[in-house]
Scaffold this active site. Structure first.
Site, PDB file in Angstrom:
ATOM      1  CD  GLU A  50       7.438  54.873  67.011  1.00  0.00           C
ATOM      2  OE1 GLU A  50       6.763  55.905  67.185  1.00  0.00           O
ATOM      3  OE2 GLU A  50       8.554  54.861  66.459  1.00  0.00           O
ATOM      4  CE  LYS A 129      10.449  56.169  63.486  1.00  0.00           C
ATOM      5  NZ  LYS A 129      10.327  56.469  64.933  1.00  0.00           N
ATOM      6  CB  CYS A 171       6.433  57.208  64.225  1.00  0.00           C
ATOM      7  SG  CYS A 171       5.955  58.599  65.270  1.00  0.00           S
TER       8      CYS A 171
HETATM    9  O1  LIG Z   1       7.828  63.484  63.599  1.00  0.00           O
HETATM   10  C1  LIG Z   1       7.569  63.760  64.763  1.00  0.00           C
HETATM   11  O2  LIG Z   1       7.335  64.905  65.123  1.00  0.00           O
HETATM   12  C2  LIG Z   1       7.520  62.695  65.793  1.00  0.00           C
HETATM   13  C3  LIG Z   1       8.070  61.397  65.298  1.00  0.00           C
HETATM   14  C4  LIG Z   1       8.161  60.367  66.341  1.00  0.00           C
HETATM   15  O3  LIG Z   1       7.758  60.547  67.460  1.00  0.00           O
HETATM   16  C5  LIG Z   1       8.717  59.072  65.997  1.00  0.00           C
HETATM   17  O4  LIG Z   1       9.164  58.857  64.881  1.00  0.00           O
HETATM   18  O5  LIG Z   1       8.716  58.202  66.884  1.00  0.00           O
END
Ligand SMILES: O=C(O)CCC(=O)C(=O)O
Length: 306
Positions: A50, A129, A171
């Site tokens: 990411e 996303k 993510c």
């Molecule tokens: O869900 C999480 O704890 C982290 C998610 C995250 O870092 C993101 O979506 O960039």
């Protein structure tokens, strides 16, 4: 109809736990070098993390954002798009280009966007996303992507013709089992998540979520993080990993820069389904099948504006 995942032939997958900094050009060059290494190790599907072309953080999104529409964008509008396309074609690999900050001039919205290219350098799919990372854990972490970003509106399945299909999400999307299950029931053999967990939720949830999505859906799961940089404002957890359909971790990085490479095989998918026959045991007379009904596989906002 749901179709169980098929992987037509063995596929070597690499996830690159990349160290990125503030210099976008240097980040793109470094990604190119690391993908070349993965490809020379035999990988045919390569995944980047990411926000691999920038530091991660809401303050950085506008500064690093590229304009991807109308597609294909010009080199000045979207240097990362063109770098990824070249990296894929130079190395003859399918490339899940992590994610990059995107600005859509027609809606004036920013997105966290993954571009997926084929071995000929052609764009195969775009995933924005869907679930934005907005959390507040008092005394630990407060992060609000939605201060700057807007969500995408589709589940993204990508056909790799010689192999089968994968799903790509980003993510925080991994926390939403419906997205994974829909993709799996539509035939994806792997869920691929460029991600960047942190030092609060990473140790507790990163591996657990990868294993959970694998065991729920009996498919492979890959999660690809940036390398940890304690001088950066956001401390990524690292621990890039690939989990098999039985939820066994096939390989896992530590915090620093790394390339992990694993072979995915159809027999593991088939054996898992044979041994634990969830697909024939579900009780859709008791609860609904989330893969039925209205599901969006195309984001209306992704259409090239007229
Ligand atoms: O869900 C999480 O704890 C982290 C998610 C995250 O870092 C993101 O979506 O960039």
């Amino acid at each position: 109809m749901s179709s169980p995942a098929v992987l037509k032939k063995p596929l070597k997958l690499a996830c690159i736990q990349l160290a990125s900094g503030a210099d976008k050009t240097a980040n793109l060059k470094h990604a190119a070098d690391q993908v070349a290494k993965a490809a020379s190790g035999g990988s045919k599907l390569v995944v980047l993390p990411e926000c691999f072309n920038s530091p991660y953080g809401t303050d950085y999104f506008p500064q690093y954002a590229e304009t991807l529409l109308p597609s294909p964008p010009s080199e000045e509008q979207a240097p990362s798009y063109h770098a990824l396309s070249r990296i894929a074609s130079d190395n003859k690999v399918y490339l899940v280009g992590g994610s990059i900050p995107e600005f859509n001039p027609s809606t004036k919205k920013y997105h966290n966007t993954s571009l997926i290219f084929g071995p000929d350098g052609k764009l195969l799919a775009t995933h924005r996303k869907v679930h934005l990372f907005d959390i507040d854990i008092p005394g630990k972490i407060s992060f609000h992507e939605s201060d700057v970003l807007s969500p995408g509106n589709q589940i993204t399945l990508v056909d790799l013709p010689e192999y089968g299909s994968i799903a790509v999400a980003i993510c925080y999307d991994v926390r939403f089992p419906e997205l994974a299950t829909i993709a799996a029931r539509k035939g994806a053999f792997a869920l691929v998540y460029p991600g960047a967990f942190n030092l609060t939720t990473g140790p507790l949830h990163w591996k657990l979520l990868a294993q959970a999505r694998a065991v729920d859906n009996q498919i492979y799961v890959a999660m690809c993080s940036p390398a940890r940089d304690l001088d950066a404002s956001y401390h990524a957890y690292g621990h890039t990993l690939v989990v098999d359909p039985m939820a066994q971790v096939l390989d896992e990085a530590e915090a620093g820069e790394a390339i992990i490479q694993v072979e995915l095989v159809d027999e593991k998918l088939a054996e898992t389904r044979r041994n634990i026959a969830l697909n024939t045991q579900r009780r859709f007379d008791v609860y609904p099948d989330v893969s039925k009904g209205k599901i969006q596989f195309e984001d209306p906002d992704l259409e090239t504006p007229k």
